[in-house]
Design a protein around this motif. Structure first.
Motif, PDB file in Angstrom:
ATOM      1  N   ALA A 220       0.695  -1.345  -0.169  1.00  0.00           N
ATOM      2  CA  ALA A 220      -0.010   0.016   0.087  1.00  0.00           C
ATOM      3  C   ALA A 220       0.962   1.284   0.010  1.00  0.00           C
ATOM      4  O   ALA A 220       0.515   2.105  -0.571  1.00  0.00           O
ATOM      5  CB  ALA A 220      -0.865  -0.007   1.261  1.00  0.00           C
ATOM      6  N   GLN A 221       2.019   1.201   0.850  1.00  0.00           N
ATOM      7  CA  GLN A 221       3.024   2.377   0.780  1.00  0.00           C
ATOM      8  C   GLN A 221       3.222   2.730  -0.367  1.00  0.00           C
ATOM      9  O   GLN A 221       3.199   3.888  -0.829  1.00  0.00           O
ATOM     10  CB  GLN A 221       3.948   2.326   1.874  1.00  0.00           C
ATOM     11  N   VAL A 222       4.055   1.612  -1.077  1.00  0.00           N
ATOM     12  CA  VAL A 222       4.835   1.922  -2.474  1.00  0.00           C
ATOM     13  C   VAL A 222       3.752   2.183  -3.550  1.00  0.00           C
ATOM     14  O   VAL A 222       4.238   2.904  -4.158  1.00  0.00           O
ATOM     15  CB  VAL A 222       5.552   0.724  -2.610  1.00  0.00           C
ATOM     16  N   GLY A 223       2.710   1.428  -3.409  1.00  0.00           N
ATOM     17  CA  GLY A 223       1.582   1.604  -4.522  1.00  0.00           C
ATOM     18  C   GLY A 223       1.050   3.008  -4.532  1.00  0.00           C
ATOM     19  O   GLY A 223       0.975   3.737  -5.575  1.00  0.00           O
ATOM     20  N   MET A 224       0.914   3.736  -3.343  1.00  0.00           N
ATOM     21  CA  MET A 224       0.274   5.167  -3.475  1.00  0.00           C
ATOM     22  C   MET A 224       1.492   6.009  -3.864  1.00  0.00           C
ATOM     23  O   MET A 224       1.174   6.959  -4.504  1.00  0.00           O
ATOM     24  CB  MET A 224       0.083   5.443  -1.753  1.00  0.00           C
ATOM     25  N   GLU A 225       2.790   5.786  -3.414  1.00  0.00           N
ATOM     26  CA  GLU A 225       3.777   6.559  -3.958  1.00  0.00           C
ATOM     27  C   GLU A 225       4.017   6.597  -5.451  1.00  0.00           C
ATOM     28  O   GLU A 225       4.193   7.565  -6.116  1.00  0.00           O
ATOM     29  CB  GLU A 225       4.940   6.245  -3.378  1.00  0.00           C
ATOM     30  N   GLU A 235       1.087  10.709  10.941  1.00  0.00           N
ATOM     31  CA  GLU A 235       1.132   9.331  11.540  1.00  0.00           C
ATOM     32  C   GLU A 235      -0.409   8.802  11.234  1.00  0.00           C
ATOM     33  O   GLU A 235      -0.505   7.803  11.867  1.00  0.00           O
ATOM     34  CB  GLU A 235       1.205   9.296  13.148  1.00  0.00           C
ATOM     35  N   SER A 236      -1.087   9.452  10.430  1.00  0.00           N
ATOM     36  CA  SER A 236      -2.593   8.836   9.993  1.00  0.00           C
ATOM     37  C   SER A 236      -2.494   8.182   8.886  1.00  0.00           C
ATOM     38  O   SER A 236      -1.675   8.599   7.936  1.00  0.00           O
ATOM     39  CB  SER A 236      -3.531   9.822  10.339  1.00  0.00           C
ATOM     40  N   LEU A 237      -3.615   7.092   8.501  1.00  0.00           N
ATOM     41  CA  LEU A 237      -3.489   6.659   7.289  1.00  0.00           C
ATOM     42  C   LEU A 237      -4.641   7.497   6.293  1.00  0.00           C
ATOM     43  O   LEU A 237      -5.663   7.792   6.668  1.00  0.00           O
ATOM     44  CB  LEU A 237      -3.949   5.289   7.289  1.00  0.00           C
ATOM     45  N   ALA A 238      -4.152   7.834   5.148  1.00  0.00           N
ATOM     46  CA  ALA A 238      -4.786   8.621   4.112  1.00  0.00           C
ATOM     47  C   ALA A 238      -5.832   7.662   3.434  1.00  0.00           C
ATOM     48  O   ALA A 238      -5.602   7.458   1.985  1.00  0.00           O
ATOM     49  CB  ALA A 238      -3.945   9.340   3.278  1.00  0.00           C
ATOM     50  N   LEU A 239      -6.692   6.990   4.012  1.00  0.00           N
ATOM     51  CA  LEU A 239      -7.391   5.731   3.396  1.00  0.00           C
ATOM     52  C   LEU A 239      -8.427   6.500   2.450  1.00  0.00           C
ATOM     53  O   LEU A 239      -9.301   5.859   1.361  1.00  0.00           O
ATOM     54  CB  LEU A 239      -7.903   4.839   4.286  1.00  0.00           C
ATOM     55  N   ASP A 240      -8.666   7.672   2.524  1.00  0.00           N
ATOM     56  CA  ASP A 240      -9.754   8.380   1.826  1.00  0.00           C
ATOM     57  C   ASP A 240      -9.310   9.003   0.562  1.00  0.00           C
ATOM     58  O   ASP A 240     -10.150   9.391  -0.357  1.00  0.00           O
ATOM     59  CB  ASP A 240     -10.570   9.335   2.741  1.00  0.00           C
ATOM     60  N   HIS A 241      -8.258   8.803   0.213  1.00  0.00           N
ATOM     61  CA  HIS A 241      -7.461   9.482  -0.888  1.00  0.00           C
ATOM     62  C   HIS A 241      -7.875   8.573  -2.177  1.00  0.00           C
ATOM     63  O   HIS A 241      -8.059   7.370  -2.049  1.00  0.00           O
ATOM     64  CB  HIS A 241      -5.909   9.445  -0.795  1.00  0.00           C
ATOM     65  N   PRO A 242      -8.291   9.263  -3.280  1.00  0.00           N
ATOM     66  CA  PRO A 242      -8.705   8.371  -4.419  1.00  0.00           C
ATOM     67  C   PRO A 242      -8.034   7.184  -4.806  1.00  0.00           C
ATOM     68  O   PRO A 242      -8.209   6.086  -5.411  1.00  0.00           O
ATOM     69  CB  PRO A 242      -8.866   9.397  -5.526  1.00  0.00           C
ATOM     70  N   ALA A 243      -6.640   7.362  -4.624  1.00  0.00           N
ATOM     71  CA  ALA A 243      -5.605   6.528  -4.990  1.00  0.00           C
ATOM     72  C   ALA A 243      -5.731   5.125  -4.287  1.00  0.00           C
ATOM     73  O   ALA A 243      -5.379   4.074  -4.786  1.00  0.00           O
ATOM     74  CB  ALA A 243      -4.277   7.068  -4.920  1.00  0.00           C
ATOM     75  N   TYR A 244      -6.132   5.271  -2.980  1.00  0.00           N
ATOM     76  CA  TYR A 244      -6.185   4.073  -2.131  1.00  0.00           C
ATOM     77  C   TYR A 244      -7.226   3.070  -2.757  1.00  0.00           C
ATOM     78  O   TYR A 244      -7.069   2.117  -2.365  1.00  0.00           O
ATOM     79  CB  TYR A 244      -6.561   4.587  -0.803  1.00  0.00           C
ATOM     80  N   ARG A 245      -8.261   3.522  -3.313  1.00  0.00           N
ATOM     81  CA  ARG A 245      -9.073   2.638  -3.723  1.00  0.00           C
ATOM     82  C   ARG A 245      -8.590   1.673  -4.843  1.00  0.00           C
ATOM     83  O   ARG A 245      -9.022   0.517  -4.884  1.00  0.00           O
ATOM     84  CB  ARG A 245     -10.366   3.520  -4.488  1.00  0.00           C
ATOM     85  N   ARG A 246      -7.482   2.145  -5.615  1.00  0.00           N
ATOM     86  CA  ARG A 246      -6.895   1.289  -6.688  1.00  0.00           C
ATOM     87  C   ARG A 246      -6.090   0.109  -5.830  1.00  0.00           C
ATOM     88  O   ARG A 246      -6.172  -0.999  -6.173  1.00  0.00           O
ATOM     89  CB  ARG A 246      -6.088   1.919  -7.553  1.00  0.00           C
ATOM     90  N   VAL A 247      -5.525   0.686  -4.677  1.00  0.00           N
ATOM     91  CA  VAL A 247      -4.699  -0.335  -3.846  1.00  0.00           C
ATOM     92  C   VAL A 247      -5.834  -1.297  -3.135  1.00  0.00           C
ATOM     93  O   VAL A 247      -5.511  -2.469  -3.257  1.00  0.00           O
ATOM     94  CB  VAL A 247      -4.104   0.530  -2.917  1.00  0.00           C
ATOM     95  N   TRP A 248      -6.855  -0.761  -2.653  1.00  0.00           N
ATOM     96  CA  TRP A 248      -7.718  -1.918  -2.143  1.00  0.00           C
ATOM     97  C   TRP A 248      -8.382  -2.778  -3.046  1.00  0.00           C
ATOM     98  O   TRP A 248      -8.506  -3.975  -2.789  1.00  0.00           O
ATOM     99  CB  TRP A 248      -8.991  -0.842  -1.616  1.00  0.00           C
TER     100      TRP A 248
END
Length: 462
Positions: A220-225, A235-248
């Protein structure tokens, strides 16, 4: 003359006193300094490390008056635990070693207690420029000084059981090129599950997994980068970022449909039994892949592996994670700190550095090792898997950018919780998916129902 003689005596006394208070001028081979060294290497890595230390003690160490006394501590977690106890001043804590393997997060705890010696002084900028910049920068802590000295790093690559993959490829036409992206791996994994399920038509739902990741958090870290975003917001997770949906989507759907193994352990365990075809994991994991797999019925098969660079998300930048600890030096006497620097310089010189990484699966840390010695080592290395690994490492070095995870106290807790919660969500959804299939639902409808609002629930759990 008496006055002059009196002044001379005063001056002589002052010089004597000052020289007696000054710092030692250097190391003395006639009076060697003994340093304690902790490392967390086992098996082949311990053998290699200990051999190099013995060589140092008999050559450069002997010439400079430095002797290393080595203690191998099983597992990096145990080393970090002991170092944390030292930093906290626990009554049962061992004595601080003079040199030890250490992660930046633990080093920052030690430095906060002023237990570490900065390493900028013993090394000139020209000497530090010989190392890969990202490797050096990772060792700089909050005050900007270098405390964690690079000696061997790792990144993540894709390990592929070529023997199993070839059968699949010949049957359905999927190629290795499709494994260069996470979307391609996801598609291949679901096709593999269906193909293996069809090999036993009398037994429904016994398809096999294709892929797993040693670290879902690193994926997830590298994928978002790679997609120009960041998984971490402070120190929080940015799970609401649109890019995270692709990781999920790249992880969750194939896990629910059976293409990905949901496994709380090292992927090499599943590879050695033929339960998966490929996995992403640390380059240092190459030592745990052999040339044989043992199936559940105890039959064995000789296999070959292919090592590929870390996959990217479609359209994303080629970025791979930089992993691994470094060596820190305890704040002590000038002689001991100087002696430690002598060892660090010798141990990370290209010749010694390549000998270490060539038998361990780690990456060298100097430009010279990558650019002038790698091809020679690949040709000379007798371990075929190590040869393949080093070639993949060269591709990463030439074409990828390294991502260095941030350092903060709760980092390990966040990464562990992320993996645990994601695996739980995928496991629960898979059970629901299978139940729906047994009830007669079509695959697409079963997945739609099982996956409904799972991402939203996962986000809200944080």
């Amino acid at each position: 003359m008496k006055r002059f003689g009196g002044i001379f005596c005063v001056v002589l006394i002052m010089v004597t006193l000052l020289s007696g208070c000054s710092e030692p001028s250097g190391l003395d081979p006639k009076h060697p300094v003994t340093l304690t060294l902790w490392h967390n290497f086992g098996r082949q890595m311990q053998t290699t490390m200990d051999a190099l230390v013995d060589e140092f003690n008999g050559t450069v160490g002997k010439e400079n008056g430095v002797i290393l006394s080595v203690t191998s501590i099983s597992g990096s977690a145990s080393v970090q635990e002991k170092l944390t106890m030292i930093a906290a001043g626990d009554p049962g804590a061992p004595e601080m070693p003079d040199i030890t393997t250490c992660y930046p997060a633990t080093a920052s705890v030690l430095q906060a207690k002023e237990l570490l010696a900065p390493l900028d002084g013993p090394f000139t900028q020209e000497e530090l420029d010989a190392y890969l910049p990202r490797f050096v920068e990772e060792g700089r802590l909050d005050d900007g000084r270098l405390y964690v000295f690079p000696f061997a790093k790792s990144t993540e690559v894709l390990f592929v059981n070529q023997t199993l993959f070839d059968r699949f490829s010949q049957a359905v036409g999927v190629t290795l090129d499709s494994l260069s992206t996470f979307e391609g791996i996801a598609a291949a994994s679901m096709e593999y599950y269906q193909w293996t399920d069809g090999l036993t038509p009398d037994t429904a739902g016994d398809g096999k997994h294709f892929y797993t990741a040693d670290s879902l958090f690193n994926l997830a870290q590298v994928g978002m980068e790679q997609m120009g975003a960041s998984l971490l917001d402070g120190e929080s997770l940015a799970l609401d970022h649109p890019a995270y949906r692709r990781v999920w989507q790249a992880v969750f759907e194939p896990a629910v449909r059976g293409g990905y193994a949901i496994y709380d352990g090292y992927s090499s365990d599943l590879s050695k039994t033929g339960e998966i075809v490929c996995s992403t994991g640390s380059t240092a994991g190459i030592l745990f892949y052999g040339e044989e797999i043992t199936y559940p019925d105890n039959t064995t098969e000789q296999v070959e592996y292919t090592v590929l660079p870390f996959p990217t998300f479609q359209g994303g930048e080629k970025i791979a994670i930089q992993r691994g600890n470094g060596l820190v030096v305890a704040r002590s006497t000038p002689e001991k700190e100087q002696a430690a620097a002598v060892f660090l310089e010798w141990f990370t010189a290209p010749e010694q550095n390549m000998r270490f990484v060539a038998s361990t699966g780690y990456l060298p840390v100097t430009r010279s090792a990558f650019e002038e010695r790698m091809e020679q080592e690949i040709a000379a290395n007798e371990n075929v898997n190590i040869q393949k690994l080093l070639r993949a490492a060269m591709t990463v070095y030439e074409a990828y950018r390294f991502y260095v995870p941030p350092v903060f106290d709760a980092f390990n807790a966040v990464s562990s919780a992320y993996a645990e919660k994601l695996q739980t969500a995928a496991s629960e959804a898979r059970q629901e998916y299978l139940s729906l299939l047994e009830g007669g639902a079509a695959e697409e409808e079963a997945y739609r129902q099982a996956a409904a609002e799972r991402l939203e629930a996962f986000r809200s759990a944080w």
